[in-house]
Motif scaffolding. Sequence first.
Motif, PDB file in Angstrom:
ATOM      1  N   PRO A 103      23.816 -69.503 -66.557  1.00 21.60           N
ATOM      2  CA  PRO A 103      22.778 -70.048 -67.345  1.00 21.60           C
ATOM      3  C   PRO A 103      21.459 -69.540 -67.081  1.00 21.60           C
ATOM      4  O   PRO A 103      20.578 -70.347 -67.023  1.00 21.60           O
ATOM      5  CB  PRO A 103      22.861 -71.573 -67.159  1.00 21.60           C
ATOM      6  N   PHE A 104      21.297 -68.397 -66.870  1.00 24.36           N
ATOM      7  CA  PHE A 104      20.000 -67.519 -66.558  1.00 24.36           C
ATOM      8  C   PHE A 104      19.871 -66.575 -67.628  1.00 24.36           C
ATOM      9  O   PHE A 104      20.517 -66.054 -68.162  1.00 24.36           O
ATOM     10  CB  PHE A 104      20.042 -67.029 -65.362  1.00 24.36           C
ATOM     11  N   PRO A 105      18.515 -66.175 -68.192  1.00 23.51           N
ATOM     12  CA  PRO A 105      17.949 -65.281 -68.851  1.00 23.51           C
ATOM     13  C   PRO A 105      18.490 -63.836 -68.389  1.00 23.51           C
ATOM     14  O   PRO A 105      18.905 -63.629 -67.151  1.00 23.51           O
ATOM     15  CB  PRO A 105      16.536 -65.207 -68.996  1.00 23.51           C
ATOM     16  N   ASP A 106      18.505 -63.100 -69.576  1.00 26.29           N
ATOM     17  CA  ASP A 106      18.917 -61.502 -69.308  1.00 26.29           C
ATOM     18  C   ASP A 106      17.819 -60.962 -68.422  1.00 26.29           C
ATOM     19  O   ASP A 106      16.797 -61.379 -68.245  1.00 26.29           O
ATOM     20  CB  ASP A 106      18.815 -60.723 -70.468  1.00 26.29           C
ATOM     21  N   ASN A 107      18.123 -60.156 -67.670  1.00 20.48           N
ATOM     22  CA  ASN A 107      17.101 -59.119 -66.586  1.00 20.48           C
ATOM     23  C   ASN A 107      16.393 -60.077 -65.984  1.00 20.48           C
ATOM     24  O   ASN A 107      15.047 -59.863 -65.763  1.00 20.48           O
ATOM     25  CB  ASN A 107      16.337 -58.119 -67.515  1.00 20.48           C
ATOM     26  N   HIS A 108      16.786 -60.882 -65.285  1.00 19.14           N
ATOM     27  CA  HIS A 108      16.013 -61.932 -64.446  1.00 19.14           C
ATOM     28  C   HIS A 108      15.670 -61.861 -62.884  1.00 19.14           C
ATOM     29  O   HIS A 108      14.675 -62.098 -62.345  1.00 19.14           O
ATOM     30  CB  HIS A 108      16.404 -63.430 -64.863  1.00 19.14           C
ATOM     31  N   PHE A 109      17.049 -61.310 -62.330  1.00 18.49           N
ATOM     32  CA  PHE A 109      16.933 -61.428 -60.764  1.00 18.49           C
ATOM     33  C   PHE A 109      16.696 -60.037 -60.307  1.00 18.49           C
ATOM     34  O   PHE A 109      17.415 -58.896 -60.828  1.00 18.49           O
ATOM     35  CB  PHE A 109      18.249 -62.214 -60.304  1.00 18.49           C
ATOM     36  N   ASP A 110      16.347 -59.831 -59.183  1.00 17.65           N
ATOM     37  CA  ASP A 110      16.157 -58.473 -58.536  1.00 17.65           C
ATOM     38  C   ASP A 110      17.407 -58.306 -57.691  1.00 17.65           C
ATOM     39  O   ASP A 110      17.752 -57.262 -57.219  1.00 17.65           O
ATOM     40  CB  ASP A 110      15.019 -58.400 -57.462  1.00 17.65           C
ATOM     41  N   LEU A 111      18.024 -59.232 -57.244  1.00 15.35           N
ATOM     42  CA  LEU A 111      19.439 -59.356 -56.334  1.00 15.35           C
ATOM     43  C   LEU A 111      20.056 -60.626 -56.693  1.00 15.35           C
ATOM     44  O   LEU A 111      19.715 -61.704 -56.755  1.00 15.35           O
ATOM     45  CB  LEU A 111      18.659 -59.342 -54.927  1.00 15.35           C
ATOM     46  N   VAL A 112      21.437 -60.200 -56.817  1.00 15.11           N
ATOM     47  CA  VAL A 112      22.509 -61.396 -56.940  1.00 15.11           C
ATOM     48  C   VAL A 112      23.554 -60.949 -55.595  1.00 15.11           C
ATOM     49  O   VAL A 112      23.957 -59.883 -55.249  1.00 15.11           O
ATOM     50  CB  VAL A 112      23.144 -61.336 -57.844  1.00 15.11           C
ATOM     51  N   THR A 113      23.452 -62.064 -54.811  1.00 16.09           N
ATOM     52  CA  THR A 113      24.651 -62.077 -53.470  1.00 16.09           C
ATOM     53  C   THR A 113      25.495 -62.895 -54.112  1.00 16.09           C
ATOM     54  O   THR A 113      25.573 -63.811 -54.701  1.00 16.09           O
ATOM     55  CB  THR A 113      24.202 -62.340 -52.402  1.00 16.09           C
ATOM     56  N   MET A 114      26.958 -62.667 -53.722  1.00 13.59           N
ATOM     57  CA  MET A 114      28.128 -63.643 -53.631  1.00 13.59           C
ATOM     58  C   MET A 114      28.969 -63.508 -52.332  1.00 13.59           C
ATOM     59  O   MET A 114      29.591 -62.292 -52.144  1.00 13.59           O
ATOM     60  CB  MET A 114      28.748 -63.127 -54.736  1.00 13.59           C
ATOM     61  N   ALA A 115      28.906 -64.634 -51.408  1.00 13.53           N
ATOM     62  CA  ALA A 115      29.297 -64.321 -50.430  1.00 13.53           C
ATOM     63  C   ALA A 115      30.677 -65.187 -50.278  1.00 13.53           C
ATOM     64  O   ALA A 115      30.542 -66.323 -50.151  1.00 13.53           O
ATOM     65  CB  ALA A 115      28.726 -64.543 -49.236  1.00 13.53           C
ATOM     66  N   PHE A 116      31.961 -64.603 -50.182  1.00  8.51           N
ATOM     67  CA  PHE A 116      33.263 -65.399 -49.836  1.00  8.51           C
ATOM     68  C   PHE A 116      33.501 -66.273 -51.204  1.00  8.51           C
ATOM     69  O   PHE A 116      34.037 -67.537 -51.059  1.00  8.51           O
ATOM     70  CB  PHE A 116      33.203 -66.089 -48.745  1.00  8.51           C
ATOM     71  N   GLY A 117      33.130 -65.822 -52.376  1.00  8.72           N
ATOM     72  CA  GLY A 117      33.296 -66.832 -53.667  1.00  8.72           C
ATOM     73  C   GLY A 117      34.017 -66.132 -54.685  1.00  8.72           C
ATOM     74  O   GLY A 117      34.643 -66.795 -55.467  1.00  8.72           O
ATOM     75  N   LEU A 118      33.946 -64.885 -54.867  1.00 18.22           N
ATOM     76  CA  LEU A 118      34.403 -64.148 -56.062  1.00 18.22           C
ATOM     77  C   LEU A 118      36.257 -64.179 -56.327  1.00 18.22           C
ATOM     78  O   LEU A 118      36.740 -64.392 -57.226  1.00 18.22           O
ATOM     79  CB  LEU A 118      34.192 -62.700 -55.935  1.00 18.22           C
ATOM     80  N   ARG A 119      36.474 -64.519 -55.048  1.00 14.27           N
ATOM     81  CA  ARG A 119      38.239 -64.538 -55.123  1.00 14.27           C
ATOM     82  C   ARG A 119      38.551 -65.906 -55.601  1.00 14.27           C
ATOM     83  O   ARG A 119      39.744 -65.864 -56.211  1.00 14.27           O
ATOM     84  CB  ARG A 119      38.734 -64.560 -53.635  1.00 14.27           C
ATOM     85  N   ASN A 120      37.729 -66.923 -55.556  1.00 12.14           N
ATOM     86  CA  ASN A 120      38.105 -68.110 -56.439  1.00 12.14           C
ATOM     87  C   ASN A 120      37.681 -68.196 -57.863  1.00 12.14           C
ATOM     88  O   ASN A 120      38.192 -69.048 -58.578  1.00 12.14           O
ATOM     89  CB  ASN A 120      37.330 -69.163 -55.550  1.00 12.14           C
ATOM     90  N   VAL A 121      36.898 -67.165 -58.356  1.00 11.08           N
ATOM     91  CA  VAL A 121      36.859 -67.076 -59.726  1.00 11.08           C
ATOM     92  C   VAL A 121      37.897 -66.703 -60.548  1.00 11.08           C
ATOM     93  O   VAL A 121      38.786 -65.849 -60.221  1.00 11.08           O
ATOM     94  CB  VAL A 121      35.596 -66.180 -59.947  1.00 11.08           C
ATOM     95  N   THR A 122      38.376 -67.560 -61.707  1.00 17.09           N
ATOM     96  CA  THR A 122      39.532 -67.297 -62.366  1.00 17.09           C
ATOM     97  C   THR A 122      39.484 -65.644 -63.169  1.00 17.09           C
ATOM     98  O   THR A 122      40.333 -64.913 -63.037  1.00 17.09           O
ATOM     99  CB  THR A 122      39.727 -68.051 -63.663  1.00 17.09           C
ATOM    100  N   GLU A 123      38.350 -65.587 -63.824  1.00 14.59           N
ATOM    101  CA  GLU A 123      38.232 -64.293 -64.516  1.00 14.59           C
ATOM    102  C   GLU A 123      37.187 -63.557 -63.931  1.00 14.59           C
ATOM    103  O   GLU A 123      35.988 -63.509 -64.254  1.00 14.59           O
ATOM    104  CB  GLU A 123      37.996 -64.521 -66.094  1.00 14.59           C
TER     105      GLU A 123
END
Length: 282
Positions: free
Chosen positions: A159-179
């Motif tokens: 729920p964030f605007p386009d082109n908003h963050f300089d960095l996105v991190t995801m630690a030990f979370g992606l494997r729990n995402v369905t898609e």
Amino acid sequence: MQRTKQTPAEKSDDERGENLLDHLSASEDTASEKTATEQTHFGFKQVAKEQKQSMVADVFHSVAAKYDVMNDLMSLGIHRIWKRYTIDCSGIRPGQKVLDLAGGTGDLAAKFSRMVGATGQVTLADINHSMLLVGKEKLTNMGIMSNLNYVQANAEALPFPDNHFDLVTMAFGLRNVTEKSNALASIFRVLKPGGRLLVLEFSKPTSDVLSKIYDTYSFHLLPKIGQLVANDAESYQYLAESIRMHPDQETLEAMMKEVGFEQTTFTNLSGGIVALHRGFKF
């Protein structure tokens, strides 16, 4: 009795009936195929896609209170080194905006908050309300408040605007995402041009010997530790299974490229037990 010859109109009605039956039969076949394909894995189990999110939520509601303690026990404290390496690869500077996605109890967010300073901003986002509450309490007790906000969000539809963050991190979370591809595409959308994604995740060990040792630990010792410390063997059984079902290093890198990331690389840590994936949006 002699059968009356069909008129063109009667013949047309019969044909329409046959066509309708064919259409209904085809629709049923399509529905059956769709039902068969609308499955995903929850650990080693096959479940309906719409069920997985709530099932994963139940796991993390269960483990939230003991999450930090279990991380230290499960990894013998090595998770701190993996996260430190991730932070060192971030290239983050004062004044920038960071999204720590699936941020859990806030280990990365706490470090980034200091790095971006008063003019920067860190958003700790997690789909699980219990994890978010534990993270917020932990960081508030550390005195980290001014440049940090918390958002309950689904990685597949951020729920964030386009082109908003300089960095996105995801630690030990992606494997729990369905898609997972949807999540990667959503992350790509909210990154600024020139921004980077860092995904720290359990992966595939690079040697057969290490893989066998790791399997023995994961499926025999880990659930017992979970039962002893958190009174929850089942959740940690799922966590071990979810690691095995996660895409390997090369597959995940290809998925990142497919949604638009460039200059993608991965670094194996601890013999491939964990890998840090990097990608840029240009």
